[in-house]
Design an enzyme around this catalytic site. Structure first.
Site: not given
Ligand code: PLP
Length: 382
Positions: A53, A203, A105, A178
Site C-alpha cells: 500500500r 488516457k 474535466y 491536469d
Molecule cells: N482529468 C481529465 C482531463 C480526464 O479526461 C479524466 C477522465 O476522463 C480524468 C482527469 C479522470 O481520470 P480517471 O478516469 O482515470 O479517473
C-alpha cells in the site's frame, strides 16, 4: 542496475529508463505481486519496501520514468486519475480556498463543488485563461491550490501556466496542472512553474484503453508532497502491480503515439473548419483558436489528440452525427489508439457548461484519411 540509455525523452520512454532486472537480466521488468516484504533481523527493510500500500517495486520504474519525463523530483501512481486529483484536495485543511477553471474535466469540478457545498473548502471558478479574473479571486495566505487544466476537456480552452504560477505563487498558493491532454510529450508544466502535475494515466500515457490509472508528479519534495505520499499510503488509492506493469508497457510507445494522433487531430480540425455543417472547431492548433498563441508557446510537437466541434443543426444534429460515425466509436474516455466520439453535454447532465451541440473527438492512430472519410459520411447532407 541502470544501463542509462541516453537523455532524449523518447529514448528514456522506449527503454523505460534502460533498467534491467539485476537477477535475471530480463529487459522487460517482472511484476511483483507481493503485498509484504521481509524484514531483516534488526527490523529494517533491506529491500527498501515494506508493504504494497506504501510502495511496490513494480511502481518504482513507472514512477521514476514519469518523474524524469516531467522534469520532477518524484512521482506517485494512483488507482485512477480521480484518485490522484482528489488526493491533492485531501491535503487541504477545512476552509482552505481553491481556484479552479470554469471549463475542466467535469467529474473533478463536480467533486470540488460537492466539497465546497459541505463546507470543506471554499471554491471559486474562473473563466479559463482569464488572468484578471484569477488575480481578482486570489486570497493571499488563504488560497492553497490553483487548479489548471490545459487544454481543457472538452472545449480545449487554454491557460497560460507561467502567468498563473506567477500570480498564484505571489499569493502563497500552489499550482496543480491536469496535463492529461498533453502528456509530457507535448508540455512539461513544471518547466512553466507548476508545483504538481496530474495525469489520468488511463488516457494517452497508457494509450491502449485497458488500464485505469492516475499519477502525480512533484516539482519539489516538500511538505505538500509528504502529505500526498502519506495520504496515498493511508487511504490506499494505489495502482495494482499488474496495472502498473501494463502502464509501463504502454508508455514505451508514447513518443510514437502522441505526435501521430496530434498530427491527425490537426488535419481533422482543419478539415472540419471548412465543413458547412460545422459552426465552430475547438482545437488549439488552429490559428483561429483564442488560446493558440499561448498554446504554441507552452506546448511543443503538436496540440494534442482531443478536439471538439459544434454543429449548426444543434443538439439533434450532434446526436445524429455521433450515431452516424462508424470508425469513431461512440464511447466515453479518450487517448487510446482507437478514435472515439462523444456527444458531451448529455453525458455531463444538467448544469453542464458544455454547449449541447458539441461533439468531442479523441483521435487515435488510424490512417487519418479513413477518419476524415468517416466524418465526411456522417456529416453528409447536414
Ligand atoms: N482529468 C481529465 C482531463 C480526464 O479526461 C479524466 C477522465 O476522463 C480524468 C482527469 C479522470 O481520470 P480517471 O478516469 O482515470 O479517473
Amino acid at each position: 542496475m541502470s544501463d542509462e540509455p541516453g537523455d532524449h525523452p523518447a529514448t528514456l520512454a522506449a527503454q523505460a529508463l534502460g533498467l534491467v532486472d539485476p537477477t535475471t537480466r530480463s529487459i522487460v521488468p517482472p511484476i511483483y505481486p507481493s503485498a509484504p516484504y521481509e524484514r531483516a533481523p534488526d527490523g529494517s527493510y533491506p529491500g527498501g519496501h515494506t508493504y504494497t500500500r506504501d510502495q511496490n517495486p513494480t511502481y518504482d520504474q513507472v514512477e521514476a520514468l514519469l518523474s524524469r519525463l516531467e522534469g520532477g523530483q518524484g512521482a506517485l501512481l494512483f488507482s485512477s486519475g480521480m484518485a490522484a486529483a482528489t488526493t491533492v484536495f485531501e491535503t487541504l485543511d477545512t476552509g482552505d480556498h481553491v481556484v479552479a477553471p470554469e471549463q475542466m474535466y467535469w467529474t473533478i469540478q463536480r467533486w470540488l463543488e460537492e466539497l465546497a457545498g459541505r463546507g470543506r473548502i471554499v471554491l471559486d471558478l474562473v473563466p479559463n485563461g482569464d488572468q484578471a479574473a484569477l488575480e481578482a479571486v486570489l486570497r493571499p495566505g488563504r488560497t492553497k491550490i490553483v487548479w489548471v487544466e490545459t487544454p481543457a476537456n472538452p472545449t480545449c480552452a487554454i491557460t497560460d501556466i507561467a502567468a498563473t504560477a506567477e500570480a498564484a505563487h505571489a499569493a502563497g498558493a500552489r499550482v496543480v496542472v491536469d496535463s492529461t491532454l498533453c502528456t509530457p510529450v507535448l508540455c512539461r508544466p513544471i518547466e512553466h512553474g507548476a508545483d504538481l502535475v496530474m495525469h489520468s494515466a488511463t488516457k494517452q500515457l497508457n494509450g491502449h484503453a485497458d488500464v485505469l490509472a492516475g499519477a502525480l508528479i512533484t516539482a519539489q519534495r516538500d511538505e505538500l508532497w509528504e502529505r500526498v505520499t502519506h495520504d496515498r499510503g493511508y487511504r490506499g488509492a494505489v495502482l495494482g502491480p499488474f496495472e502498473a506493469w501494463l502502464l509501463l508497457r504502454g508508455m514505451r510507445t508514447l513518443f510514437l503515439r502522441v505526435p501521430h494522433s496530434a498530427t491527425s487531430a490537426q488535419r481533422i480540425a482543419e478539415w472540419l473548419l471548412t465543413h458547412p455543417a460545422v459552426s465552430e472547431v475547438c482545437y488549439p492548433g488552429l490559428p483561429t483558436h483564442p488560446g493558440h498563441t499561448v498554446a504554441a508557446r507552452q506546448m511543443s510537437g503538436g496540440f494534442g489528440m482531443l478536439l471538439s466541434f459544434r454543429l449548426r443543426g444543434g443538439a439533434a444534429a450532434a446526436k445524429t452525427a455521433a450515431a452516424g460515425l462508424r470508425l469513431f466509436k461512440n464511447a466515453t474516455s479518450l487517448g487510446g489508439v482507437e478514435s472515439l466520439v462523444e456527444h458531451r453535454a448529455p453525458v455531463e447532465g444538467p448544469g453542464s457548461r458544455v454547449p449541447d451541440d458539441l461533439l468531442r473527438l479523441s483521435v487515435g492512430i488510424e490512417a487519418v484519411e479513413d477518419l476524415v472519410a468517416d466524418l465526411q459520411q456522417a456529416l453528409a447532407g447536414r
